[in-house]
Design a protein around this motif. Structure first.
Motif, PDB file in Angstrom:
ATOM      1  N   HIS A 167       0.839  -1.183   0.000  1.00 29.05           N
ATOM      2  CA  HIS A 167       0.000   0.000   0.000  1.00 29.05           C
ATOM      3  C   HIS A 167       0.886   1.249   0.000  1.00 29.05           C
ATOM      4  O   HIS A 167       1.931   1.275   0.658  1.00 29.05           O
ATOM      5  CB  HIS A 167      -0.893   0.036   1.244  1.00 29.05           C
ATOM      6  CG  HIS A 167      -2.115  -0.831   1.148  1.00 29.05           C
ATOM      7  ND1 HIS A 167      -2.060  -2.202   1.000  1.00 29.05           N
ATOM      8  CD2 HIS A 167      -3.434  -0.515   1.189  1.00 29.05           C
ATOM      9  CE1 HIS A 167      -3.280  -2.694   0.957  1.00 29.05           C
ATOM     10  NE2 HIS A 167      -4.142  -1.689   1.073  1.00 29.05           N
ATOM     11  N   HIS A 168       0.452   2.288  -0.716  1.00 27.45           N
ATOM     12  CA  HIS A 168       1.157   3.571  -0.743  1.00 27.45           C
ATOM     13  C   HIS A 168       0.180   4.654  -0.303  1.00 27.45           C
ATOM     14  O   HIS A 168      -0.987   4.670  -0.731  1.00 27.45           O
ATOM     15  CB  HIS A 168       1.664   3.894  -2.148  1.00 27.45           C
ATOM     16  CG  HIS A 168       2.725   2.957  -2.644  1.00 27.45           C
ATOM     17  ND1 HIS A 168       4.045   3.332  -2.780  1.00 27.45           N
ATOM     18  CD2 HIS A 168       2.665   1.654  -3.031  1.00 27.45           C
ATOM     19  CE1 HIS A 168       4.750   2.308  -3.239  1.00 27.45           C
ATOM     20  NE2 HIS A 168       3.932   1.283  -3.398  1.00 27.45           N
ATOM     21  N   GLU A 169       0.639   5.580   0.538  1.00 29.79           N
ATOM     22  CA  GLU A 169      -0.193   6.712   0.955  1.00 29.79           C
ATOM     23  C   GLU A 169       0.659   7.971   1.021  1.00 29.79           C
ATOM     24  O   GLU A 169       1.782   7.957   1.533  1.00 29.79           O
ATOM     25  CB  GLU A 169      -0.862   6.434   2.302  1.00 29.79           C
ATOM     26  CG  GLU A 169       0.079   6.132   3.447  1.00 29.79           C
ATOM     27  CD  GLU A 169      -0.647   5.820   4.748  1.00 29.79           C
ATOM     28  OE1 GLU A 169      -1.899   5.836   4.760  1.00 29.79           O
ATOM     29  OE2 GLU A 169       0.032   5.563   5.767  1.00 29.79           O
ATOM     30  N   VAL A 170       0.104   9.054   0.460  1.00 32.25           N
ATOM     31  CA  VAL A 170       0.827  10.328   0.379  1.00 32.25           C
ATOM     32  C   VAL A 170      -0.096  11.428   0.895  1.00 32.25           C
ATOM     33  O   VAL A 170      -1.274  11.497   0.537  1.00 32.25           O
ATOM     34  CB  VAL A 170       1.264  10.633  -1.066  1.00 32.25           C
ATOM     35  CG1 VAL A 170       2.120  11.899  -1.106  1.00 32.25           C
ATOM     36  CG2 VAL A 170       2.014   9.456  -1.675  1.00 32.25           C
ATOM     37  N   TYR A 171       0.457  12.314   1.741  1.00 29.17           N
ATOM     38  CA  TYR A 171      -0.323  13.387   2.354  1.00 29.17           C
ATOM     39  C   TYR A 171       0.483  14.687   2.335  1.00 29.17           C
ATOM     40  O   TYR A 171       1.719  14.671   2.296  1.00 29.17           O
ATOM     41  CB  TYR A 171      -0.663  13.053   3.810  1.00 29.17           C
ATOM     42  CG  TYR A 171      -1.388  11.745   4.005  1.00 29.17           C
ATOM     43  CD1 TYR A 171      -2.782  11.686   4.017  1.00 29.17           C
ATOM     44  CD2 TYR A 171      -0.674  10.552   4.182  1.00 29.17           C
ATOM     45  CE1 TYR A 171      -3.447  10.481   4.199  1.00 29.17           C
ATOM     46  CE2 TYR A 171      -1.329   9.349   4.361  1.00 29.17           C
ATOM     47  CZ  TYR A 171      -2.714   9.310   4.369  1.00 29.17           C
ATOM     48  OH  TYR A 171      -3.374   8.116   4.542  1.00 29.17           O
ATOM     49  N   VAL A 172      -0.229  15.818   2.387  1.00 34.91           N
ATOM     50  CA  VAL A 172       0.410  17.114   2.556  1.00 34.91           C
ATOM     51  C   VAL A 172      -0.308  17.881   3.655  1.00 34.91           C
ATOM     52  O   VAL A 172      -1.476  17.621   3.969  1.00 34.91           O
ATOM     53  CB  VAL A 172       0.426  17.956   1.261  1.00 34.91           C
ATOM     54  CG1 VAL A 172       1.221  17.268   0.164  1.00 34.91           C
ATOM     55  CG2 VAL A 172      -0.993  18.265   0.803  1.00 34.91           C
ATOM     56  N   GLN A 173       0.399  18.845   4.207  1.00 31.65           N
ATOM     57  CA  GLN A 173      -0.151  19.701   5.252  1.00 31.65           C
ATOM     58  C   GLN A 173       0.535  21.055   5.152  1.00 31.65           C
ATOM     59  O   GLN A 173       1.743  21.131   4.951  1.00 31.65           O
ATOM     60  CB  GLN A 173       0.092  19.062   6.617  1.00 31.65           C
ATOM     61  CG  GLN A 173      -0.508  19.805   7.785  1.00 31.65           C
ATOM     62  CD  GLN A 173      -0.183  19.118   9.101  1.00 31.65           C
ATOM     63  OE1 GLN A 173       0.447  19.723   9.972  1.00 31.65           O
ATOM     64  NE2 GLN A 173      -0.585  17.867   9.263  1.00 31.65           N
ATOM     65  N   SER A 174      -0.238  22.131   5.286  1.00 32.44           N
ATOM     66  CA  SER A 174       0.341  23.474   5.277  1.00 32.44           C
ATOM     67  C   SER A 174      -0.040  24.190   6.557  1.00 32.44           C
ATOM     68  O   SER A 174      -0.962  23.776   7.266  1.00 32.44           O
ATOM     69  CB  SER A 174      -0.128  24.284   4.066  1.00 32.44           C
ATOM     70  OG  SER A 174      -1.481  24.671   4.221  1.00 32.44           O
ATOM     71  N   ASP A 175       0.652  25.273   6.834  1.00 35.14           N
ATOM     72  CA  ASP A 175       0.375  25.988   8.074  1.00 35.14           C
ATOM     73  C   ASP A 175      -0.957  26.721   8.034  1.00 35.14           C
ATOM     74  O   ASP A 175      -1.405  27.267   9.044  1.00 35.14           O
ATOM     75  CB  ASP A 175       1.504  26.963   8.407  1.00 35.14           C
ATOM     76  CG  ASP A 175       1.792  27.931   7.261  1.00 35.14           C
ATOM     77  OD1 ASP A 175       1.059  27.898   6.248  1.00 35.14           O
ATOM     78  OD2 ASP A 175       2.756  28.696   7.361  1.00 35.14           O
ATOM     79  N   ALA A 176      -1.611  26.728   6.879  1.00 34.85           N
ATOM     80  CA  ALA A 176      -2.951  27.309   6.784  1.00 34.85           C
ATOM     81  C   ALA A 176      -4.001  26.340   7.325  1.00 34.85           C
ATOM     82  O   ALA A 176      -5.143  26.714   7.544  1.00 34.85           O
ATOM     83  CB  ALA A 176      -3.271  27.674   5.343  1.00 34.85           C
ATOM     84  N   GLN A 177      -3.599  25.077   7.511  1.00 34.97           N
ATOM     85  CA  GLN A 177      -4.506  24.067   8.024  1.00 34.97           C
ATOM     86  C   GLN A 177      -4.210  23.802   9.493  1.00 34.97           C
ATOM     87  O   GLN A 177      -3.201  24.245  10.034  1.00 34.97           O
ATOM     88  CB  GLN A 177      -4.347  22.758   7.236  1.00 34.97           C
ATOM     89  CG  GLN A 177      -4.575  22.898   5.740  1.00 34.97           C
ATOM     90  CD  GLN A 177      -4.120  21.647   5.010  1.00 34.97           C
ATOM     91  OE1 GLN A 177      -3.076  21.089   5.302  1.00 34.97           O
ATOM     92  NE2 GLN A 177      -4.924  21.215   4.069  1.00 34.97           N
ATOM     93  N   SER A 178      -5.088  23.039  10.115  1.00 36.16           N
ATOM     94  CA  SER A 178      -4.813  22.576  11.471  1.00 36.16           C
ATOM     95  C   SER A 178      -3.617  21.650  11.433  1.00 36.16           C
ATOM     96  O   SER A 178      -3.471  20.833  10.534  1.00 36.16           O
ATOM     97  CB  SER A 178      -6.033  21.833  12.024  1.00 36.16           C
ATOM     98  OG  SER A 178      -5.686  21.139  13.206  1.00 36.16           O
TER      99      SER A 178
END
Length: 424
Positions: A380-391
């Motif tokens: 399985h492969h999983e990719v995520y992003v997060q920015s400081d505009a989000q929680s």
């Protein structure tokens, strides 16, 4: 200079049209002000308007680059293989602005992942969202999905959605597949034959043709139209976090090698979850843009491998080396950062193919990103992003792929290609 050409109609009731291989596809003649075509070269993007457009203003990423009524304007001096966001204000209509996201062509195509430099054009107005893309060699049809639901199957490389709401967010995916002989990879013909043999013996679980089919998925995440059309500003500083994990969802994984002393391996016993501490491998990249020196930081980890016998009694445990996980910094400025993540990690207990993947990611200070990748169809492969505009506790999923079986890690099997970008 050879140019790649898109045709588009964009206004209150416009429609995006794609021009491929010098063949123009006809669309109904609409009475509104219309954009006739967009042409891309390595250093310029040219807009051609229909007669009667009147006075308009054209902005590139918030900066005014043209005002007037000429039916043709070229934005020159651009960088190759780079995405640009334009805003069009038509002064003789109350239809509101139009956003156009497109890109210049590369000086040389990236042969490792054909989706990376594929030009995708997105047009957003108050009443529609339109997508146009370059054709993929060997692909005859494309499936269009919106928020996971199938909308259409098209043979032309464009799609227009006129059933949009201004206050809703949309995620569009363009899915396709092709047989391995069309692949740009080296030795694709022997690879095709070998994959066919393996697929034949797996026919009880999967169709034998699956092993010879490369899969492609392009995804565009679009924020609510009312926000997209109003957005022009940039934050003084933006921090991004990028997460890529591989894992095995079952509790027990049966070894396909009957003669191995390790008949079972312990899996991670979970579904897609960016917060899980159970994984085969984990790669995390931190990017900081604006507000000082741009920064890219790489962290990596490999989970422990446990091998068991027929009775599921543990025989040995080991942790593979993380040396095959590397990040290369391609570009790093106050406005954007580009990096390439490569991954090749083997099972430390047995002789087996490595888990291979490659990702090229671009993050902008204004909140945009464009990420493309290629990977084995196992695990399985999983990719995520997060920015400081989000929680800080929220990871946005950008790519998830299920395991097709350990034999799919073999170099003879077809790969999966994907690309995700956003518009906000």
């Amino acid at each position: 200079m050879v140019k790649r050409s898109f045709a588009a109609l964009a206004s209150l009731a416009g429609i995006l049209m794609f021009v491929a291989k010098r063949r123009k596809r006809s669309v109904p003649n609409l009475p509104d002000i219309q954009l006739e075509s967009i042409e891309q070269s390595t250093n310029a993007i040219t807009f051609r308007w229909k007669e009667g457009i009147g006075f308009y203003r054209l902005y590139r990423e918030g900066q005014l680059i043209y005002s007037g009524s000429d039916i043709c304007f070229s934005d020159k001096g651009l960088n190759p293989a780079t995405s640009y966001l334009y805003t069009v204000e038509m002064m003789e209509t109350t239809s509101g602005p139009v956003k156009i996201q497109t890109a210049t062509k590369p000086e040389k195509n990236d042969e490792s992942n054909i989706l990376k430099d594929l030009i995708v054009t997105t047009v957003v107005s108050r009443s529609l969202i339109s997508l146009g893309w370059e054709p993929i060699s060997g692909v005859s049809e494309y499936i269009i999905r919106r928020n996971g639901e199938k909308l259409a199957c098209v043979t032309n490389c464009f799609y227009t959605d006129k059933t949009v709401r201004q206050d809703a967010e949309y995620t569009y995916s363009i899915e396709a597949e092709r047989i391995l002989p069309y692949s740009e990879e080296d030795l694709n013909e022997p690879k095709f034959l070998a994959a066919g043999v393996i697929g034949f013996f797996k026919r009880g679980r999967k169709r034998e043709k699956d092993a010879t089919m490369e899969r492609f998925r392009m995804t565009k995440k679009i924020r609510a139209i009312e926000q997209v059309l109003q957005s022009n500003g940039k934050d003084s500083e933006t921090e991004w976090r990028f997460l890529y994990q591989t894992f095995l969802n079952n509790k027990w994984i049966k070894n396909p090698n009957f003669f191995s002393p390790y008949r079972y391996f312990q899996g991670d016993n979970r579904g897609f979850d960016p917060h899980s501490s159970n994984y085969r491998t984990k790669a995390e990249v931190h990017v900081r843009l604006g507000g000082g020196t741009p920064h890219i930081q790489f962290e990596k980890d490999v989970g422990e491998t446990r091998g068991y016998g027929w009775t599921k009694r543990m025989k040995d445990r080991a942790t593979a080396s993380s040396e095959g996980m590397k990040v290369e910094e391609i570009e790093k400025t106050s406005e954007k950062a580009i990096f390439r993540l490569t991954h090749s990690v083997k099972n430390p207990l047995v002789v087996s193919p490595a888990v291979d993947y490659e990702v090229c990611a671009t993050f902008w200070r204004d909140g945009l990103y464009d990420i493309s990748g290629k990977h084995d169809q196992s695990p399985h492969h999983e990719v995520y992003v997060q920015s400081d505009a989000q929680s800080k506790a929220v990871w946005e999923p950008v790519h998830q792929a299920q395991d097709q079986g350990l034999e799919w890690m073999s170099g003879t099997m077809a790969s999966q290609y994907w690309r995700v970008s956003n518009l906000q």
